[in-house]
Design a protein around this motif. Sequence first.
Motif, PDB file in Angstrom:
ATOM      1  N   GLY A  43       0.817  -1.198   0.000  1.00  0.00           N
ATOM      2  CA  GLY A  43       0.000   0.000   0.000  1.00  0.00           C
ATOM      3  C   GLY A  43       0.850   1.245   0.000  1.00  0.00           C
ATOM      4  O   GLY A  43       2.050   1.216   0.211  1.00  0.00           O
ATOM      5  N   SER A  44       0.218   2.352  -0.287  1.00  0.00           N
ATOM      6  CA  SER A  44       0.935   3.620  -0.256  1.00  0.00           C
ATOM      7  C   SER A  44       0.148   4.612   0.579  1.00  0.00           C
ATOM      8  O   SER A  44      -1.065   4.696   0.491  1.00  0.00           O
ATOM      9  N   GLY A  45       0.873   5.294   1.450  1.00  0.00           N
ATOM     10  CA  GLY A  45       0.225   6.269   2.310  1.00  0.00           C
ATOM     11  C   GLY A  45      -0.425   5.601   3.506  1.00  0.00           C
ATOM     12  O   GLY A  45      -0.131   4.468   3.867  1.00  0.00           O
ATOM     13  N   SER A  46      -1.330   6.332   4.119  1.00  0.00           N
ATOM     14  CA  SER A  46      -2.009   5.805   5.297  1.00  0.00           C
ATOM     15  C   SER A  46      -3.111   4.841   4.889  1.00  0.00           C
ATOM     16  O   SER A  46      -3.628   4.901   3.774  1.00  0.00           O
ATOM     17  N   VAL A  47      -3.441   3.953   5.816  1.00  0.00           N
ATOM     18  CA  VAL A  47      -4.474   2.951   5.553  1.00  0.00           C
ATOM     19  C   VAL A  47      -5.627   3.139   6.525  1.00  0.00           C
ATOM     20  O   VAL A  47      -5.464   3.704   7.605  1.00  0.00           O
ATOM     21  N   VAL A  48      -6.790   2.646   6.123  1.00  0.00           N
ATOM     22  CA  VAL A  48      -7.992   2.696   6.954  1.00  0.00           C
ATOM     23  C   VAL A  48      -8.567   1.294   7.019  1.00  0.00           C
ATOM     24  O   VAL A  48      -8.723   0.623   5.999  1.00  0.00           O
ATOM     25  N   TRP A  49      -8.891   0.867   8.237  1.00  0.00           N
ATOM     26  CA  TRP A  49      -9.462  -0.455   8.477  1.00  0.00           C
ATOM     27  C   TRP A  49     -10.961  -0.351   8.699  1.00  0.00           C
ATOM     28  O   TRP A  49     -11.451   0.633   9.248  1.00  0.00           O
ATOM     29  N   SER A  50     -11.666  -1.426   8.318  1.00  0.00           N
ATOM     30  CA  SER A  50     -13.101  -1.487   8.591  1.00  0.00           C
ATOM     31  C   SER A  50     -13.533  -2.945   8.709  1.00  0.00           C
ATOM     32  O   SER A  50     -12.848  -3.854   8.254  1.00  0.00           O
ATOM     33  N   LEU A  51     -14.663  -3.137   9.343  1.00  0.00           N
ATOM     34  CA  LEU A  51     -15.291  -4.450   9.438  1.00  0.00           C
ATOM     35  C   LEU A  51     -16.213  -4.565   8.232  1.00  0.00           C
ATOM     36  O   LEU A  51     -17.090  -3.734   8.035  1.00  0.00           O
ATOM     37  N   SER A  52     -15.987  -5.580   7.395  1.00  0.00           N
ATOM     38  CA  SER A  52     -16.770  -5.675   6.161  1.00  0.00           C
ATOM     39  C   SER A  52     -17.671  -6.906   6.104  1.00  0.00           C
ATOM     40  O   SER A  52     -18.372  -7.103   5.125  1.00  0.00           O
ATOM     41  N   GLY A  53     -17.665  -7.729   7.152  1.00  0.00           N
ATOM     42  CA  GLY A  53     -18.540  -8.888   7.170  1.00  0.00           C
ATOM     43  C   GLY A  53     -18.509  -9.580   8.509  1.00  0.00           C
ATOM     44  O   GLY A  53     -17.530  -9.483   9.245  1.00  0.00           O
ATOM     45  N   GLY A  54     -19.579 -10.253   8.845  1.00  0.00           N
ATOM     46  CA  GLY A  54     -19.653 -10.958  10.111  1.00  0.00           C
ATOM     47  C   GLY A  54     -19.786  -9.990  11.265  1.00  0.00           C
ATOM     48  O   GLY A  54     -20.107  -8.816  11.080  1.00  0.00           O
ATOM     49  N   ALA A  55     -19.513 -10.476  12.451  1.00  0.00           N
ATOM     50  CA  ALA A  55     -19.630  -9.635  13.642  1.00  0.00           C
ATOM     51  C   ALA A  55     -18.490  -9.930  14.600  1.00  0.00           C
ATOM     52  O   ALA A  55     -18.092 -11.079  14.777  1.00  0.00           O
ATOM     53  N   LEU A  56     -17.978  -8.875  15.213  1.00  0.00           N
ATOM     54  CA  LEU A  56     -16.961  -9.024  16.255  1.00  0.00           C
ATOM     55  C   LEU A  56     -17.618  -9.595  17.510  1.00  0.00           C
ATOM     56  O   LEU A  56     -18.814  -9.428  17.713  1.00  0.00           O
ATOM     57  N   PRO A  57     -16.830 -10.239  18.380  1.00  0.00           N
ATOM     58  CA  PRO A  57     -17.390 -10.678  19.651  1.00  0.00           C
ATOM     59  C   PRO A  57     -17.962  -9.472  20.410  1.00  0.00           C
ATOM     60  O   PRO A  57     -17.420  -8.369  20.332  1.00  0.00           O
ATOM     61  N   THR A  81     -14.903 -10.492   8.779  1.00  0.00           N
ATOM     62  CA  THR A  81     -14.011 -10.073   7.709  1.00  0.00           C
ATOM     63  C   THR A  81     -13.611  -8.626   7.925  1.00  0.00           C
ATOM     64  O   THR A  81     -14.460  -7.777   8.196  1.00  0.00           O
ATOM     65  N   VAL A  82     -12.307  -8.372   7.828  1.00  0.00           N
ATOM     66  CA  VAL A  82     -11.783  -7.017   7.928  1.00  0.00           C
ATOM     67  C   VAL A  82     -11.290  -6.586   6.556  1.00  0.00           C
ATOM     68  O   VAL A  82     -10.853  -7.417   5.754  1.00  0.00           O
ATOM     69  N   THR A  83     -11.374  -5.293   6.289  1.00  0.00           N
ATOM     70  CA  THR A  83     -10.883  -4.733   5.037  1.00  0.00           C
ATOM     71  C   THR A  83      -9.951  -3.577   5.357  1.00  0.00           C
ATOM     72  O   THR A  83     -10.240  -2.763   6.229  1.00  0.00           O
ATOM     73  N   VAL A  84      -8.819  -3.528   4.656  1.00  0.00           N
ATOM     74  CA  VAL A  84      -7.881  -2.419   4.780  1.00  0.00           C
ATOM     75  C   VAL A  84      -7.771  -1.769   3.402  1.00  0.00           C
ATOM     76  O   VAL A  84      -7.729  -2.451   2.388  1.00  0.00           O
ATOM     77  N   THR A  85      -7.766  -0.440   3.387  1.00  0.00           N
ATOM     78  CA  THR A  85      -7.655   0.283   2.121  1.00  0.00           C
ATOM     79  C   THR A  85      -6.649   1.416   2.269  1.00  0.00           C
ATOM     80  O   THR A  85      -6.517   2.002   3.350  1.00  0.00           O
ATOM     81  N   ASP A  86      -5.918   1.679   1.196  1.00  0.00           N
ATOM     82  CA  ASP A  86      -4.973   2.788   1.197  1.00  0.00           C
ATOM     83  C   ASP A  86      -5.466   3.920   0.293  1.00  0.00           C
ATOM     84  O   ASP A  86      -4.712   4.820  -0.050  1.00  0.00           O
ATOM     85  N   GLY A  87      -6.709   3.875  -0.090  1.00  0.00           N
ATOM     86  CA  GLY A  87      -7.280   4.884  -0.979  1.00  0.00           C
ATOM     87  C   GLY A  87      -7.164   4.505  -2.445  1.00  0.00           C
ATOM     88  O   GLY A  87      -7.863   5.059  -3.293  1.00  0.00           O
ATOM     89  N   VAL A  88      -6.276   3.575  -2.769  1.00  0.00           N
ATOM     90  CA  VAL A  88      -6.099   3.128  -4.149  1.00  0.00           C
ATOM     91  C   VAL A  88      -6.493   1.666  -4.269  1.00  0.00           C
ATOM     92  O   VAL A  88      -7.254   1.281  -5.141  1.00  0.00           O
ATOM     93  N   THR A  89      -5.947   0.844  -3.367  1.00  0.00           N
ATOM     94  CA  THR A  89      -6.262  -0.588  -3.374  1.00  0.00           C
ATOM     95  C   THR A  89      -6.825  -0.979  -2.019  1.00  0.00           C
ATOM     96  O   THR A  89      -6.634  -0.277  -1.025  1.00  0.00           O
ATOM     97  N   SER A  90      -7.503  -2.099  -1.995  1.00  0.00           N
ATOM     98  CA  SER A  90      -8.018  -2.613  -0.733  1.00  0.00           C
ATOM     99  C   SER A  90      -7.876  -4.130  -0.726  1.00  0.00           C
ATOM    100  O   SER A  90      -7.755  -4.752  -1.776  1.00  0.00           O
ATOM    101  N   ALA A  91      -7.884  -4.673   0.466  1.00  0.00           N
ATOM    102  CA  ALA A  91      -7.790  -6.123   0.635  1.00  0.00           C
ATOM    103  C   ALA A  91      -8.624  -6.520   1.845  1.00  0.00           C
ATOM    104  O   ALA A  91      -8.759  -5.758   2.800  1.00  0.00           O
TER     105      ALA A  91
END
Length: 168
Positions: A43-57, A81-91
């Motif tokens: 990734g490039s630059g800062s990243v942002v995390w999010s919950l994209s599926g299921g539920a946390l305990p 499921t967690v998702t991380v994005t750098d504004g250009v790509t995500s995983a």
Amino acid sequence: VLFRSLALGWTVGDPGPVSVSTSALSPATVNVGYTQQLGVNGGSGSVVWSLSGGALPAGLSLATNGVLSGTPTTVGQSGFTVTVTDGVTSASKTLALTVATALSVATSSLPSATVGAPYSQPLVGSGGSGTYTWSLAGGSLPPGLALSANGLVSGTASTAGTWTATVQ
């Protein structure tokens, strides 16, 4: 006037697309604070995390900086499921977190042994997860008795007396 010049060169590498590097989460204990930083590669630059599926305990949350934290309130296993994005790509990656009860020794006392007679008594644990491994944490067992890793106190006592042992 005198001028000096110097030619500089460097290589700029492509960090590649962003990806989640966390492959497993440490287990949590119900009603005990929990914090774990999720990992990212590329990734490039800062990243942002999010919950994209299921539920946390229950009792846990995921911050945008990738810190999973809180105090779990329910025993069990949660998949999410967690998702991380750098504004250009995500995983995205699916992770599982097990919340167990606190580990404790349920055995409060053992029956008396008799000199020269075979003795065999199991220790009982509760809580935690997985297989228990037992050991002597302090004191001593009567001569002739031993504690196995699976929690069995056994053998033939050879000496009369009183002993105190702490097990874990």
